[in-house]
Design an enzyme around this catalytic site. Structure first.
Site, PDB file in Angstrom:
ATOM      1  N   GLU A  15       0.743  -0.907   0.326  1.00 50.71           N
ATOM      2  CA  GLU A  15       0.370  -0.083   0.105  1.00 50.71           C
ATOM      3  C   GLU A  15       1.121   1.060   0.071  1.00 50.71           C
ATOM      4  O   GLU A  15       0.567   2.440  -0.292  1.00 50.71           O
ATOM      5  CB  GLU A  15      -0.747  -0.047   1.398  1.00 50.71           C
ATOM      6  CG  GLU A  15      -1.873   0.708   0.968  1.00 50.71           C
ATOM      7  CD  GLU A  15      -3.639   0.170   2.066  1.00 50.71           C
ATOM      8  OE1 GLU A  15      -3.345   1.506   2.507  1.00 50.71           O
ATOM      9  OE2 GLU A  15      -3.254  -0.590   2.211  1.00 50.71           O
ATOM     10  N   ASP A  68      -2.728  -3.346   4.079  1.00 50.18           N
ATOM     11  CA  ASP A  68      -3.215  -3.548   4.481  1.00 50.18           C
ATOM     12  C   ASP A  68      -4.238  -4.320   5.020  1.00 50.18           C
ATOM     13  O   ASP A  68      -5.693  -4.692   4.533  1.00 50.18           O
ATOM     14  CB  ASP A  68      -3.453  -1.767   5.299  1.00 50.18           C
ATOM     15  CG  ASP A  68      -1.998  -0.980   5.611  1.00 50.18           C
ATOM     16  OD1 ASP A  68      -1.244  -1.620   6.098  1.00 50.18           O
ATOM     17  OD2 ASP A  68      -2.806  -0.336   6.601  1.00 50.18           O
ATOM     18  N   TYR A  98       0.145  -3.596  13.809  1.00 53.46           N
ATOM     19  CA  TYR A  98      -1.316  -3.072  13.336  1.00 53.46           C
ATOM     20  C   TYR A  98      -2.678  -2.244  14.089  1.00 53.46           C
ATOM     21  O   TYR A  98      -2.948  -2.786  15.057  1.00 53.46           O
ATOM     22  CB  TYR A  98      -2.102  -4.733  12.120  1.00 53.46           C
ATOM     23  CG  TYR A  98      -3.462  -3.651  11.820  1.00 53.46           C
ATOM     24  CD1 TYR A  98      -2.574  -3.152   9.852  1.00 53.46           C
ATOM     25  CD2 TYR A  98      -4.324  -3.593  11.501  1.00 53.46           C
ATOM     26  CE1 TYR A  98      -3.437  -2.785   9.199  1.00 53.46           C
ATOM     27  CE2 TYR A  98      -5.267  -3.675  10.728  1.00 53.46           C
ATOM     28  CZ  TYR A  98      -5.296  -2.712   9.518  1.00 53.46           C
ATOM     29  OH  TYR A  98      -5.708  -2.208   8.381  1.00 53.46           O
TER      30      TYR A  98
END
Length: 622
Positions: free
Chosen positions: A7, A104, A332
């Protein structure tokens, strides 16, 4: 050739390094049988109305509702950099033997990459890299356990349904209200999550503006340097009279039969009645208990904490934790769970060992088996990702703001392995001439996890809690003596304006503000927005001049207030109803609700809103 698509360029570099791809090319890195390329976040978006039908270019009531028979995607704007990178991706994908989606690992990341692959006309098999941190170990482990793209179809469908739902409601409602009520002076922007969020702020503001303070009095007395509060109980006759006045219905109050004193004369008479009589201790009860360490962070609770402690906006906190993730020191961030999965437990000693700046706090945990509490490790509470924790990689080169956020995450992680805090709560009851008095005090017997936060900057909430932790003198049942009664004048208080911290909590629970963690978990199902999008929603309200900030408080501007008052359709501004749609989107992700049905319901709703507003003949304007 295997093409990996990340990304961001920085993430692509990390992946290429692990895969042994070292040859830099324009727009990608090549080597060892891999070509690693990247997007810049969103490269594609849904088409504009006029790109479906030329007639939809001009804003007119006659063209509403705009419901394309089939939605299409396009490249964002006319940015030469985006176009150039997309064409590089397109060429790589069309010659690839296999593609690995390294976006992601969340709903938005899935949608971003799928749209790019669709637009690029990718035809070969696709695998999915699904990782919770960007450490070398996590990337290697992820590539060893690649998943099929098909496993994430429901995640993509939920993301697509969300994007289409936002387009349908936003495009139609914004044009509808702008043309009908905006008098061509300004665009009245309406959104599926944005408008109910604005309505929360406006409704709270109107509650405050219309609040009528009421005076009341509290009877207290000081005995042995301890302040006791009177429990003024209504007589059975008074309660019966109130029920009769209320149409036979019982008044539901927190402490049945206990009310504040309504007028000064009544209070002064009570002071006069008891001032020369002895205070008698009627009971002393002591209860030992435990307090558990604060839960690990999900994104919302981290944003709440950073707003309370450092006055960071939700958007600032999201950017800071995203940076910590990309610097490989935190996991994350876009998560809505405060739990860890069981497979993280064996890695925890290593993570603690990596927290080199916290050795004083981690030392007591060394050499012993870490506790495995269900309040921390629970597979049933973890879906795609676990709570935000440190990775164990040494946190170097952090900015001051990043360091503060990292410190919160590290201390929470350490604290969950510490013993519970042992407390003792003492409640003392007293009496003067049949009037009851009460005082409670809390004593910390063993601080346990509290030592981890000993040097923490205290916010006002923590200071208040500390005040409550007063240690009482040793009272004995039956003792008595002189006391000094006092009458305190009080006024009922209006609700407080929203801060970003309290607004995030309200969005998380569809407007219901609750302190209890378990209850909040249950309400999260109906929360409005997603953890990753709530910050952007609040920023949008600022940009559109619907809200402004006064110190920490969020204040609706006159434009924001007028817009919410203009909207009569509850579907557009109810946090509860929006929460129901959000629940359906989560169910699409879990494969328990059909995406097509959700979109049919939205199309029907948009059509009904258009008909309702068009038939409204009231002279509403903004």
């Amino acid at each position: 050739m295997i093409v990996c698509i990340a990304e961001k360029p920085s993430v692509a570099r990390d992946i290429a390094e692990v895969l042994g791809a070292h040859t830099r090319k324009e727009g990608y890195i090549e080597g060892n049988g891999y070509q690693v390329t990247w997007t810049f976040g969103h490269l594609c978006t849904l088409k504009e109305p006029h790109e479906y039908t030329p007639n939809w270019k001009s804003w007119s009531l006659g063209s509403l509702p705009m419901i394309p028979p089939r939605f299409g995607i396009k490249l964002i704007g006319h940015d030469p950099g985006i176009e150039k990178q997309f064409h590089i991706i397109e060429q790589l994908m069309q010659n690839a033997d296999e593609i690995i989606n390294c976006g992601d690992a969340g709903q938005e990341g899935e949608l971003i990459q799928r749209w790019v692959m669709q637009k690029a006309g990718a035809r070969c098999p696709v695998k999915r890299l699904w990782i919770s941190s960007l450490t070398e170990e996590a990337i290697r482990d992820g590539f060893a356990k690649l998943k099929d793209q098909a496993d994430f179809q429901s995640l993509y469908e939920a993301g697509l349904s969300r994007a289409i739902g936002d387009w349908l409601l936003g495009m139609n409602a914004t044009r509808l209200y702008t043309i009908k009520y905006g008098q061509n002076k300004q665009v009245l922007s309406i959104g599926r999550v944005q408008t109910p969020t604005l309505a929360l702020i406006v409704n709270r503001q109107l509650e405050i503006a219309n609040f009528q303070p009421k005076q009341y009095w509290e009877l207290k007395t000081n005995y042995r340097d301890t302040t006791f509060s009177a429990l003024i109980r209504k007589s059975d006759e008074e309660i019966a009279a109130e029920e009769e006045k209320n149409g036979g219905k019982k008044k539901i109050i927190e402490n049945p039969g206990i009310d504040p004193i309504a007028n000064r004369e009544e209070g002064e008479a009570l002071v006069e009645r008891i001032k020369d009589l002895p205070f008698v201790v009627t009971s002393v009860s002591k209860k030992d208990g435990r307090e558990f360490a604060p839960r690990l962070f999900d994104l919302t609770s981290l944003q709440v904490e950073c707003n309370k402690k450092f006055a960071y906006s939700a958007d600032e906190t999201l950017k800071l934790i995203q940076s910590l993730y990309e610097k490989k020191v935190a996991t994350y961030p876009r998560v809505d769970t405060t739990f860890l999965s069981d497979d993280i437990y064996p890695k925890c000693p290593g993570i603690l060992k990596g927290l080199r700046d916290y050795e004083v706090l981690t030392a007591p945990l060394n050499g012993s088996t870490l506790p495995k509490s269900k309040k921390v490790f629970d597979n049933s509470k973890v879906t795609d990702h676990h709570a935000i924790i440190p990775t164990g990689v040494y946190a170097q080169n952090l900015t001051d703001m990043e360091r503060r956020v990292y410190d919160l995450i590290a201390r929470r992680f350490i604290a969950v392995f510490y013993p519970d805090c042992k407390i003792s709560t003492t409640t003392v009851m007293g009496e003067v001439d049949k009037i009851e008095f009460k005082v409670s005090g809390k004593q910390i017997l063993e601080p346990g996890w509290r030592v981890v936060f000993a040097k923490d900057v205290k916010d006002t909430t923590e200071e208040k809690e500390e005040e409550d932790e007063n240690v009482l003198p040793a009272f004995v049942k039956g003792e008595s003596g002189p006391h000094v009664p006092d009458l305190n004048e009080k006024w009922t208080q209006p609700p407080r304006p929203y801060t970003e911290a309290t607004l995030l909590r309200a969005m998380e629970t569809a407007g219901k503000l609750v302190d209890n963690d378990e209850l909040r978990d249950a309400l999260k199902e109906n929360g409005i927005g997603r953890p990753s999008t709530r910050a952007a929603i609040i920023e949008t309200l600022f940009k559109r001049n619907y809200i402004r900030k006064e110190r920490k408080n969020l204040i609706a501007t006159p434009t924001g207030v007028e817009l919410v008052q203009l909207i009569h359709e509850e579907l557009l501004k109810s946090a509860e109803l929006t929460g129901i749609w959000e629940k359906k989107l989560r169910e699409i992700e879990k494969k328990t609700y059909d995406a097509r049905q959700f979109l049919e319901e939205l199309k029907q709703m948009v059509s009904e809103i258009v008909m309702s507003v068009l038939s409204d003949n009231t002279n509403r304007r903004i």
